[in-house]
Design an enzyme around this catalytic site. Structure first.
Site, PDB file in Angstrom:
ATOM      1  CG  ASN A   9       1.655 -13.731  16.573  1.00  0.00           C
ATOM      2  OD1 ASN A   9       0.792 -14.238  15.856  1.00  0.00           O
ATOM      3  ND2 ASN A   9       2.882 -14.214  16.676  1.00  0.00           N
ATOM      4  CE  LYS A  11       3.058 -16.640  19.454  1.00  0.00           C
ATOM      5  NZ  LYS A  11       4.169 -17.069  20.256  1.00  0.00           N
ATOM      6  CG  HIS A  95       6.915 -15.568  15.321  1.00  0.00           C
ATOM      7  ND1 HIS A  95       7.222 -16.702  16.027  1.00  0.00           N
ATOM      8  CD2 HIS A  95       6.374 -14.690  16.201  1.00  0.00           C
ATOM      9  CE1 HIS A  95       6.871 -16.524  17.294  1.00  0.00           C
ATOM     10  NE2 HIS A  95       6.350 -15.311  17.429  1.00  0.00           N
ATOM     11  CD  GLU A  97       5.641 -19.378  17.847  1.00  0.00           C
ATOM     12  OE1 GLU A  97       4.650 -19.056  17.168  1.00  0.00           O
ATOM     13  OE2 GLU A  97       5.768 -19.091  19.063  1.00  0.00           O
ATOM     14  CD  GLU A 167       8.109 -11.949  19.062  1.00  0.00           C
ATOM     15  OE1 GLU A 167       7.107 -11.421  19.529  1.00  0.00           O
ATOM     16  OE2 GLU A 167       8.092 -13.052  18.487  1.00  0.00           O
ATOM     17  N   GLY A 173       6.377 -17.456  25.253  1.00  0.00           N
ATOM     18  CA  GLY A 173       5.439 -18.442  25.794  1.00  0.00           C
ATOM     19  C   GLY A 173       5.981 -19.211  26.988  1.00  0.00           C
ATOM     20  CB  SER A 213       6.670 -13.789  28.839  1.00  0.00           C
ATOM     21  OG  SER A 213       6.816 -15.145  28.433  1.00  0.00           O
TER      22      SER A 213
HETATM   23  O1  G3H Z   1       4.665 -13.015  18.684  1.00  0.00           O
HETATM   24  C1  G3H Z   1       4.543 -13.100  19.906  1.00  0.00           C
HETATM   25  C2  G3H Z   1       5.542 -13.750  20.684  1.00  0.00           C
HETATM   26  O2  G3H Z   1       5.896 -14.987  20.172  1.00  0.00           O
HETATM   27  C3  G3H Z   1       5.334 -13.722  22.164  1.00  0.00           C
HETATM   28  O3  G3H Z   1       4.449 -14.704  22.632  1.00  0.00           O
HETATM   29  P1  G3H Z   1       4.060 -14.700  24.187  1.00  0.00           P
HETATM   30  O4  G3H Z   1       3.573 -13.314  24.489  1.00  0.00           O
HETATM   31  O5  G3H Z   1       2.980 -15.733  24.315  1.00  0.00           O
HETATM   32  O6  G3H Z   1       5.312 -15.024  24.923  1.00  0.00           O
END
Ligand code: G3H
Length: 251
Positions: A9, A11, A95, A97, A167, A173, A213
Protein backbone atom coordinates in the site's frame (compact mmCIF):
# COMPACT_ATOMS: atom_id res chain seq x y z
CA UNK A 1 -6.02 -23.93 0.82
CA UNK A 2 -5.69 -20.12 0.93
CA UNK A 3 -3.13 -18.53 -1.42
CA UNK A 4 -1.00 -16.03 0.53
CA UNK A 5 -1.21 -12.41 -0.62
CA UNK A 6 1.63 -9.94 -0.18
CA UNK A 7 0.35 -6.45 -0.95
CA UNK A 8 2.01 -3.06 -0.98
CA UNK A 9 0.00 0.00 0.00
CA UNK A 10 2.03 2.91 -1.29
CA UNK A 11 -0.17 5.57 0.37
CA UNK A 12 0.68 9.09 -0.92
CA UNK A 13 4.05 8.15 -2.39
CA UNK A 14 5.49 7.84 -5.92
CA UNK A 15 4.68 9.50 -9.23
CA UNK A 16 3.89 7.68 -12.53
CA UNK A 17 7.55 7.53 -13.59
CA UNK A 18 8.64 6.08 -10.24
CA UNK A 19 5.75 3.62 -10.50
CA UNK A 20 6.94 2.37 -13.89
CA UNK A 21 10.53 2.10 -12.63
CA UNK A 22 9.43 0.11 -9.57
CA UNK A 23 7.33 -2.36 -11.57
CA UNK A 24 10.05 -2.83 -14.18
CA UNK A 25 12.50 -3.63 -11.37
CA UNK A 26 10.30 -6.32 -9.79
CA UNK A 27 8.11 -7.81 -12.48
CA UNK A 28 10.41 -10.57 -13.72
CA UNK A 29 11.41 -11.65 -10.20
CA UNK A 30 8.00 -12.20 -8.64
CA UNK A 31 6.80 -15.57 -7.32
CA UNK A 32 4.15 -17.45 -9.32
CA UNK A 33 0.65 -16.29 -8.49
CA UNK A 34 -0.40 -19.78 -7.55
CA UNK A 35 2.28 -19.79 -4.84
CA UNK A 36 2.19 -16.23 -3.47
CA UNK A 37 -0.09 -13.58 -4.93
CA UNK A 38 1.56 -10.16 -5.17
CA UNK A 39 -0.21 -6.83 -5.41
CA UNK A 40 0.62 -3.14 -5.45
CA UNK A 41 -2.06 -0.62 -4.45
CA UNK A 42 -1.09 2.82 -5.72
CA UNK A 43 -2.47 6.37 -5.65
CA UNK A 44 -5.19 6.96 -8.29
CA UNK A 45 -2.92 9.21 -10.39
CA UNK A 46 -0.36 6.38 -10.72
CA UNK A 47 -2.81 3.64 -11.72
CA UNK A 48 -2.48 3.98 -15.53
CA UNK A 49 1.31 3.66 -15.21
CA UNK A 50 0.96 0.73 -12.77
CA UNK A 51 -1.47 -1.13 -15.03
CA UNK A 52 0.63 -0.57 -18.15
CA UNK A 53 3.90 -1.64 -16.52
CA UNK A 54 2.38 -4.72 -14.82
CA UNK A 55 0.78 -6.07 -18.02
CA UNK A 56 1.69 -9.70 -18.67
CA UNK A 57 3.40 -10.09 -15.27
CA UNK A 58 2.34 -11.87 -12.07
CA UNK A 59 1.70 -8.54 -10.33
CA UNK A 60 -1.89 -7.68 -9.41
CA UNK A 61 -2.95 -4.05 -9.40
CA UNK A 62 -5.02 -2.25 -6.80
CA UNK A 63 -6.39 1.14 -5.81
CA UNK A 64 -6.08 2.65 -2.32
CA UNK A 65 -9.66 3.90 -2.21
CA UNK A 66 -12.77 4.53 -4.29
CA UNK A 67 -16.19 6.08 -3.93
CA UNK A 68 -19.42 4.09 -3.56
CA UNK A 69 -21.18 5.69 -6.53
CA UNK A 70 -20.22 4.88 -10.11
CA UNK A 71 -20.83 8.38 -11.45
CA UNK A 72 -22.47 11.72 -10.69
CA UNK A 73 -21.77 15.06 -9.04
CA UNK A 74 -19.10 13.90 -6.57
CA UNK A 75 -16.17 16.24 -7.15
CA UNK A 76 -12.80 14.69 -6.52
CA UNK A 77 -13.96 11.10 -6.04
CA UNK A 78 -12.83 7.94 -7.89
CA UNK A 79 -15.41 5.77 -9.65
CA UNK A 80 -15.34 2.01 -8.93
CA UNK A 81 -16.86 1.45 -12.38
CA UNK A 82 -13.93 3.21 -14.05
CA UNK A 83 -11.39 1.39 -11.86
CA UNK A 84 -12.83 -1.88 -13.12
CA UNK A 85 -12.79 -0.69 -16.74
CA UNK A 86 -9.11 0.23 -16.30
CA UNK A 87 -8.26 -3.31 -15.12
CA UNK A 88 -7.96 -2.88 -11.36
CA UNK A 89 -8.25 -6.12 -9.33
CA UNK A 90 -8.44 -4.93 -5.69
CA UNK A 91 -9.45 -1.79 -3.79
CA UNK A 92 -8.42 -1.05 -0.20
CA UNK A 93 -11.27 0.20 1.98
CA UNK A 94 -11.49 1.23 5.61
CA UNK A 95 -7.81 1.98 6.12
CA UNK A 96 -7.36 3.66 9.51
CA UNK A 97 -5.88 6.71 7.77
CA UNK A 98 -9.16 7.10 5.81
CA UNK A 99 -11.27 6.42 8.89
CA UNK A 100 -9.22 8.90 10.93
CA UNK A 101 -8.20 11.77 8.62
CA UNK A 102 -11.19 11.59 6.25
CA UNK A 103 -13.88 10.61 8.76
CA UNK A 104 -15.04 7.52 6.88
CA UNK A 105 -17.66 5.57 8.76
CA UNK A 106 -18.47 1.86 8.75
CA UNK A 107 -21.59 2.74 6.73
CA UNK A 108 -19.46 4.38 4.00
CA UNK A 109 -17.08 1.42 4.04
CA UNK A 110 -19.96 -1.05 3.73
CA UNK A 111 -21.33 0.86 0.72
CA UNK A 112 -17.88 0.90 -0.86
CA UNK A 113 -17.54 -2.89 -0.38
CA UNK A 114 -20.85 -3.41 -2.20
CA UNK A 115 -19.86 -1.02 -5.03
CA UNK A 116 -16.52 -2.79 -5.48
CA UNK A 117 -18.19 -6.21 -5.77
CA UNK A 118 -20.84 -4.77 -8.11
CA UNK A 119 -17.95 -3.73 -10.35
CA UNK A 120 -16.26 -7.13 -10.32
CA UNK A 121 -13.30 -6.19 -8.13
CA UNK A 122 -12.36 -7.39 -4.64
CA UNK A 123 -12.15 -5.23 -1.52
CA UNK A 124 -9.33 -5.40 0.98
CA UNK A 125 -11.15 -4.38 4.13
CA UNK A 126 -8.92 -2.88 6.82
CA UNK A 127 -9.80 -3.01 10.50
CA UNK A 128 -7.87 -2.47 13.69
CA UNK A 129 -7.86 -0.86 17.09
CA UNK A 130 -6.07 2.11 18.65
CA UNK A 131 -3.53 1.72 21.44
CA UNK A 132 -6.07 3.11 23.89
CA UNK A 133 -8.64 0.45 22.92
CA UNK A 134 -6.01 -2.30 23.17
CA UNK A 135 -4.85 -1.13 26.59
CA UNK A 136 -8.47 -1.10 27.74
CA UNK A 137 -8.64 -4.81 26.80
CA UNK A 138 -11.27 -4.12 24.15
CA UNK A 139 -9.37 -4.82 20.91
CA UNK A 140 -11.32 -7.95 19.94
CA UNK A 141 -14.68 -6.44 20.74
CA UNK A 142 -13.84 -3.27 18.76
CA UNK A 143 -12.61 -5.11 15.66
CA UNK A 144 -15.57 -7.49 15.79
CA UNK A 145 -17.86 -4.44 15.69
CA UNK A 146 -16.04 -3.06 12.65
CA UNK A 147 -16.26 -6.39 10.80
CA UNK A 148 -19.97 -6.85 11.53
CA UNK A 149 -20.82 -3.33 10.33
CA UNK A 150 -18.54 -3.39 7.29
CA UNK A 151 -19.74 -6.79 6.01
CA UNK A 152 -23.45 -6.15 6.52
CA UNK A 153 -25.50 -7.44 3.58
CA UNK A 154 -22.57 -9.06 1.77
CA UNK A 155 -23.16 -12.60 0.51
CA UNK A 156 -21.23 -15.66 1.66
CA UNK A 157 -19.69 -15.90 -1.79
CA UNK A 158 -18.52 -12.28 -1.68
CA UNK A 159 -16.95 -12.61 1.76
CA UNK A 160 -15.25 -15.87 0.72
CA UNK A 161 -13.53 -13.97 -2.09
CA UNK A 162 -12.47 -10.81 -0.29
CA UNK A 163 -9.47 -9.97 1.84
CA UNK A 164 -9.53 -8.60 5.38
CA UNK A 165 -6.48 -6.77 6.69
CA UNK A 166 -5.96 -6.54 10.44
CA UNK A 167 -3.92 -3.40 11.06
CA UNK A 168 -3.55 -2.25 14.67
CA UNK A 169 -3.30 1.53 14.42
CA UNK A 170 -0.50 1.64 16.97
CA UNK A 171 1.72 -0.51 14.72
CA UNK A 172 1.31 1.46 11.47
CA UNK A 173 4.44 3.29 10.37
CA UNK A 174 5.70 3.33 13.94
CA UNK A 175 8.26 0.53 13.68
CA UNK A 176 6.27 -1.12 16.52
CA UNK A 177 5.06 -4.44 15.12
CA UNK A 178 2.43 -6.46 16.92
CA UNK A 179 4.13 -9.68 17.95
CA UNK A 180 3.36 -12.56 15.62
CA UNK A 181 1.29 -14.07 18.45
CA UNK A 182 -0.72 -10.86 18.97
CA UNK A 183 -1.37 -10.66 15.22
CA UNK A 184 -2.37 -14.32 15.07
CA UNK A 185 -4.71 -13.96 18.03
CA UNK A 186 -6.59 -11.09 16.37
CA UNK A 187 -6.65 -12.72 12.92
CA UNK A 188 -8.09 -15.88 14.54
CA UNK A 189 -10.73 -13.72 16.28
CA UNK A 190 -11.63 -12.10 12.92
CA UNK A 191 -11.98 -15.55 11.31
CA UNK A 192 -14.25 -16.61 14.17
CA UNK A 193 -16.38 -13.49 13.67
CA UNK A 194 -16.75 -14.42 9.98
CA UNK A 195 -17.68 -17.99 10.98
CA UNK A 196 -20.32 -16.66 13.38
CA UNK A 197 -21.74 -14.29 10.74
CA UNK A 198 -21.61 -16.82 7.89
CA UNK A 199 -20.23 -20.33 8.42
CA UNK A 200 -16.99 -22.30 8.74
CA UNK A 201 -16.65 -22.69 4.96
CA UNK A 202 -16.65 -18.92 4.41
CA UNK A 203 -14.30 -18.39 7.37
CA UNK A 204 -11.96 -20.99 5.96
CA UNK A 205 -11.85 -19.28 2.56
CA UNK A 206 -11.52 -15.58 3.47
CA UNK A 207 -7.93 -14.38 3.40
CA UNK A 208 -6.75 -12.33 6.37
CA UNK A 209 -3.65 -10.17 6.19
CA UNK A 210 -1.68 -8.52 8.95
CA UNK A 211 -0.42 -4.96 8.43
CA UNK A 212 1.72 -2.72 10.63
CA UNK A 213 5.51 -2.40 10.30
CA UNK A 214 5.88 -5.65 8.35
CA UNK A 215 9.40 -5.86 6.87
CA UNK A 216 11.75 -8.46 5.42
CA UNK A 217 13.13 -9.17 8.91
CA UNK A 218 9.79 -10.17 10.45
CA UNK A 219 7.66 -11.34 7.51
CA UNK A 220 8.60 -15.03 7.81
CA UNK A 221 7.55 -15.30 11.44
CA UNK A 222 4.29 -13.41 10.83
CA UNK A 223 3.46 -15.55 7.79
CA UNK A 224 4.14 -18.75 9.74
CA UNK A 225 0.93 -18.23 11.72
CA UNK A 226 -2.10 -20.33 10.89
CA UNK A 227 -4.62 -17.52 10.49
CA UNK A 228 -2.38 -15.00 8.73
CA UNK A 229 -2.60 -15.27 4.95
CA UNK A 230 -0.63 -12.22 3.91
CA UNK A 231 0.69 -8.77 4.63
CA UNK A 232 -0.55 -5.29 3.78
CA UNK A 233 2.67 -3.36 3.77
CA UNK A 234 3.36 0.37 3.64
CA UNK A 235 6.94 1.59 4.12
CA UNK A 236 8.72 -1.68 3.29
CA UNK A 237 6.83 -2.02 -0.03
CA UNK A 238 8.22 1.22 -1.46
CA UNK A 239 11.60 -0.16 -2.55
CA UNK A 240 11.85 -2.95 -5.15
CA UNK A 241 14.47 -4.96 -3.20
CA UNK A 242 12.46 -4.91 -0.02
CA UNK A 243 9.19 -5.76 -1.82
CA UNK A 244 10.86 -8.71 -3.54
CA UNK A 245 12.21 -10.00 -0.22
CA UNK A 246 8.70 -9.78 1.24
CA UNK A 247 7.19 -11.54 -1.79
CA UNK A 248 9.79 -14.32 -1.49
CA UNK A 249 9.34 -14.81 2.27
CA UNK A 250 9.06 -18.57 1.71
CA UNK A 251 12.55 -18.89 0.12
O1 G3H B 1 -1.55 -0.37 4.77
C1 G3H B 1 -0.45 -0.51 5.30
C2 G3H B 1 -0.28 -0.22 6.68
O2 G3H B 1 -0.80 1.01 7.04
C3 G3H B 1 1.08 -0.51 7.25
O3 G3H B 1 2.02 0.50 7.00
P1 G3H B 1 3.53 0.26 7.46
O4 G3H B 1 3.94 -1.05 6.85
O5 G3H B 1 4.30 1.42 6.90
O6 G3H B 1 3.51 0.20 8.95
Amino acid sequence: MRTPIIAGNWKLNKNPQETTEFVNAVKNELPKNTDVETLICAPAVDLPALIEAAKGSELHVGAENCYFEDEGAYTGETSPKVLNEMGIDYVIIGHSERRGYFHETDKDINKKAKAIFANNMKPILCCGESLETREAGKAEEFVEGQIKADLEGLSADQVSNMVIAYEPIWAIGTGKTATADQAEEMCAAIRKTVADLYDETVADKVRIQYGGSVKPANVKEIMSKENIDGGLIGGAALQPDSFLQLAHYKD
